[in-house]
Design an enzyme around this catalytic site. Structure first.
Site, PDB file in Angstrom:
ATOM      1  N   ASP A   1     -20.390  18.833 -25.067  1.00 30.27           N
ATOM      2  CA  ASP A   1     -18.929  18.835 -24.967  1.00 30.27           C
ATOM      3  C   ASP A   1     -18.358  17.426 -24.772  1.00 30.27           C
ATOM      4  OD1 ASP A   1     -20.047  18.857 -22.503  1.00 30.27           O
ATOM      5  OD2 ASP A   1     -19.064  20.691 -21.814  1.00 30.27           O
TER       6      ASP A   1
ATOM      7  N   HIS B   1       0.820  -1.223   0.000  1.00 29.18           N
ATOM      8  CA  HIS B   1       0.000   0.000   0.000  1.00 29.18           C
ATOM      9  C   HIS B   1       0.856   1.275   0.000  1.00 29.18           C
ATOM     10  CE1 HIS B   1      -2.785   3.126   1.135  1.00 29.18           C
ATOM     11  NE2 HIS B   1      -2.234   3.232   2.333  1.00 29.18           N
TER      12      HIS B   1
ATOM     13  N   ASP C   1      -2.780   8.668  -0.916  1.00 26.75           N
ATOM     14  CA  ASP C   1      -3.162   7.574  -0.023  1.00 26.75           C
ATOM     15  C   ASP C   1      -4.622   7.187  -0.277  1.00 26.75           C
ATOM     16  OD1 ASP C   1      -3.249   5.829   2.227  1.00 26.75           O
ATOM     17  OD2 ASP C   1      -3.926   7.473   3.523  1.00 26.75           O
TER      18      ASP C   1
ATOM     19  N   GLU D   1       0.850   5.419  12.774  1.00 24.61           N
ATOM     20  CA  GLU D   1      -0.483   5.016  13.161  1.00 24.61           C
ATOM     21  C   GLU D   1      -0.567   3.523  13.463  1.00 24.61           C
ATOM     22  OE1 GLU D   1      -3.210   6.903  10.638  1.00 24.61           O
ATOM     23  OE2 GLU D   1      -4.972   6.309  11.795  1.00 24.61           O
ATOM     24  N   ASP D   2       0.168   2.728  12.702  1.00 23.14           N
ATOM     25  CA  ASP D   2      -0.017   1.274  12.802  1.00 23.14           C
ATOM     26  C   ASP D   2       1.016   0.556  13.649  1.00 23.14           C
ATOM     27  OD1 ASP D   2      -2.103   1.770  11.211  1.00 23.14           O
ATOM     28  OD2 ASP D   2      -1.280   0.871   9.396  1.00 23.14           O
TER      29      ASP D   2
ATOM     30  N   HIS E   1       4.093   6.464   5.579  1.00 30.22           N
ATOM     31  CA  HIS E   1       2.940   7.234   6.058  1.00 30.22           C
ATOM     32  C   HIS E   1       2.059   6.519   7.075  1.00 30.22           C
ATOM     33  CE1 HIS E   1       0.372   5.274   2.925  1.00 30.22           C
ATOM     34  NE2 HIS E   1      -0.587   5.510   3.808  1.00 30.22           N
TER      35      HIS E   1
HETATM   36 MN    MN Z   1      -2.536   4.657   4.006  1.00 31.15          MN
END
Ligand code: MN
Length: 725
Positions: free
Chosen positions: A265, A53, A146, A81-82, A77
């Site tokens: 268009d 990911h 993300d 958090e994880d 990233h």
């Molecule tokens: Mn993520």
């Protein structure tokens, strides 16, 4: 690209093409290894290793040529958090720049825009995050990438979760992408959202597009050939491309009631040229051959959109009677149109510091939304209003109007000329008396429409906004500014009222103001009333938060007043005059006393003076001939001028003269010769005489005397003398 084949080697290969910096490539590799280690053993719902990911997010960011810090942060990233990795560890392992980006992305995940779920603490946090976002747009860019990858793999989730994520993306992230001018990523996100929110609509549009694709391609290719030929014939080097309309934008048009076959268009092409002039040149050539559809021409070059978008738009009747939408732009405009703020990466050297500063400057200067966000943060707006205002600003549908100078102003739909005025400048709003839209006078509650040209009439004598406006305006910005105006006005009135109440009570008790409000007692009074200044005290009195009696009682039972203190000091003071005194007047034996110059006799340096100990306000300096001080011996104290300080003092003169129209002028010209400042003049006319009362600022008695002689020498002047009151 087959997502299953994404590897760190593949990623580095792509990055190397636009950033060959070996050291930075090594760092990216290290970030990958670190993240892979942290996420080791964790699998996504899709069955892939978790690291796939962040790797995919980094791949998405190569499309906008993101710098190495951004790529590294993208790989890292989800680490904060994880896992139990901390911000400090990331700082040590990499650097604070990368750690800040990761931290920023982690924080955005906590941003909750659901109105029903926000408590006070959350609102304060939201404000901080929103303000923080302004510091570095790269945080939002990573977040967008993300989310794009999560949307691309949304199929793995339950239908409920799919709908919820898609709705959130549409509500929050695509408007932000739009604000940043990142239309490519915005378009991709929107199409994915539609696919999960309204799968039947989505797939029916895809189906329709597929069915008509062959015909459409043929028509567009033919037209492209003809237009290209035309431009070549006129010597304009260019590229030309067919343009696929996004599924979401077709859905929006269908949603407004259009039929699929009426969306003209759908046939769209884009012409790329080198310079701005060539854009207009190309447009002229195209219009000379193909008739433009009235009212469909838009010049976003001269008047860029608020997210920096530039292009010429026109719709023309094509070869086979089909309508073609044609966009004409330079390559650079195209870069900005697709990538918005991220386009800076494509143009700048890969120096991260530069990029983030440049982005920040662009945000502040060119993106109206961020400018108002920053402005709003500098104003005294409480957290809730701030967050509400920003939400409205980002997420509401907007209307675009023009100033008389052609600047685009963006406002939420439903906004009025008052909102416009306050958006332009709060001074304009406060002095507004009317509005003219497209040359017509409109009522102040007129709802602004796209492309309106708005002129605000102001009057500098206007008494300010009316309370009624609070019910008319749409933006929080205007509402806050109007409230701010009333707060200021109300404060003035409360102050006046409070002061009156206090003076009345003092009169009733026969206490002098100066006995109570001494330098020594003031701090106690303020502390007791829980206010910081005497102005605030008046406001508190005016508000009835404190009573005049309470204020007076705080100090009135302390018997020794300032005058008594001075008198006491005087008794013991030596006659020697302290030469250390800092003021312009030296008091024998005492320093640190408030000294003022009497307004009755107005002494100036050189005059014989004496000090008079007043009730409560220190020492007043009079001329020794002043009739107002002759009596009370024990209140008199020696003072002398401090010759080391030069300062101008007021002195009042009376000049009596035979009528002479040029007299004032003559007197004033005499003042400038002697470096004297005129503070006030007033003239009283007699039948054949005139009396001029003049107050001037002078340095010394010597100069004053010279000036008096000057005046005396003027023809017609009968008498010049200093005034004593
Ligand atoms: Mn993520």
């Amino acid at each position: 690209m087959d997502k299953n084949n994404q590897t760190i080697e593949g990623l580095l290969e792509i990055i190397e093409k636009y950033n060959p910096n070996k050291k930075e490539l090594e760092e990216i590799k290290r970030a990958y290894a670190y993240a892979a280690d942290v996420h080791y053993g964790v699998k996504r719902l899709t069955g892939e290793a978790y690291i796939s990911h962040p790797l995919a997010v980094a791949y998405i960011l190569t499309d906008i040529k993101a710098d190495y810090s951004t790529i590294s942060a993208a790989l890292l990233h989800d680490v904060l958090e994880d896992s139990d990795v901390t911000y400090e560890e990331l700082c040590n392992e990499f650097n604070s720049g990368i750690a800040d980006l990761v931290d920023g992305v982690t924080k955005i995940n906590k941003l909750n825009f659901d109105k029903n779920r926000s408590g006070n603490a959350e609102i304060a946090t939201q404000r901080k995050i929103l303000v923080g976002l302004c510091k570095d747009a790269r945080v939002i860019i990573i977040k967008l990438a993300d989310r794009l990858h999560n949307m691309q793999t949304l199929w793995v989730h339950s239908e409920e979760k799919q709908k919820q994520k898609a709705q959130e993306t549409l509500d929050i992230l695509t408007p932000i992408a739009n604000r940043l001018g990142m239309s490519k990523i915005k378009g991709e996100l929107e199409d994915l959202c539609l696919r999960y929110l309204k799968p039947d609509v989505y797939f029916s549009i895809v189906e329709e597009l597929n069915q008509s694709k062959a015909d459409r391609d043929a028509a567009v290719n033919y037209m492209m050939g003809r237009v290209s030929e035309l431009l070549n014939k006129n010597g304009i080097s260019h590229e030309i491309k067919g343009r696929a309309k996004s599924i979401y934008s077709i859905y929006k048009k269908l949603d407004k009631g259009r039929k699929f076959k009426d969306i003209y268009d759908l046939y769209a092409l884009r012409v790329f040229v080198d310079t701005e002039e060539e854009c207009y040149h190309a447009l002229g050539i195209i219009h000379s051959k193909y008739k433009p559809l009235p009212k469909r021409f838009k010049d976003y070059i001269a008047m860029p959109k608020t997210n920096m978008y530039q292009s010429l738009h026109t719709t023309v009747f094509g070869e086979d009677g089909y309508l073609f939408e044609i966009q004409i732009r330079t390559y650079e405009m195209d870069e900005i149109a697709e990538r918005g703020i991220a386009s800076h990466w494509a143009y700048k050297e890969n120096n991260s510091d530069n990029v983030s500063t440049l982005m920040k400057n662009t945000m502040e200067q060119k993106l109206q939304f961020f400018r108002s966000l920053i402005e709003l943060n500098n104003e005294e707006v409480d957290d809730e209003d701030f967050v509400k205002s920003v939400k409205n600003d980002i997420f509401d549908e907007n209307v675009y109007v023009f100033t008389p100078m052609g600047d685009v102003i963006e406002l939420p739909r439903g906004a009025t000329p008052i909102d416009f005025a306050y958006k332009v400048h709060s001074g304009v709003g406060d002095k507004m008396v009317g509005a003219i839209v497209n040359n017509n006078i409109v009522p102040l509650n007129y709802e602004l429409q796209d492309n309106d040209i708005v002129k605000i009439n102001t009057n500098k004598n206007s008494s300010g906004p009316s309370y009624e406006w609070l019910n008319i305006v749409k933006t929080n910005q205007a509402r806050n500014k109007i409230r701010g105006f009333f707060n200021r006005i109300d404060k003035e009135e409360l102050k006046k009222k409070g002061e009156e109440l206090l003076l009345k009570e003092l009169r009733r008790r026969k206490i002098s103001f100066h006995d109570i409000f001494t330098d020594e007692k003031l701090p106690d009074i303020l502390e007791e009333a829980k206010v910081k200044s005497i102005d605030e005290l008046y406001i508190a009195l005016g508000n009835n938060q404190v009573t005049p009696g309470a204020v007076i009682n705080t100090v009135s039972n302390e018997r020794e007043t300032k005058e008594e203190t001075i008198l006491r000091k005087k008794m013991g003071a030596s006659e020697a005059i302290s030469e250390q005194a800092k003021g312009d007047i030296i008091v024998s034996g005492i320093d640190d006393i408030k000294i003022s110059v009497a307004s009755c006799c107005k002494p100036v340096p050189g005059d014989e003076i004496l000090g008079y100990i007043t009730k409560g306000s220190g020492i007043t300096v009079h001329r020794s001939i002043c009739p107002n001080v002759s009596e009370l011996e024990e209140r008199i104290i020696d003072v002398k001028w401090n010759n080391s300080i030069s300062k101008k003092y007021p002195s009042s003169l009376m000049i009596r003269s035979i009528k002479d129209d040029n007299l004032l002028l003559k007197i004033i010209s005499k003042t400038s010769n002697r470096n004297i400042i005129v503070q006030s003049i007033n003239t009283i006319d007699d039948i054949d005489h005139v009396v001029i009362n003049l107050t001037v600022l002078v340095d010394s008695l010597e100069i004053l005397n010279q000036f008096m002689v000057d005046c005396d020498n003027l023809s017609n002047v009968v008498l010049v003398e200093r005034t004593l009151k």
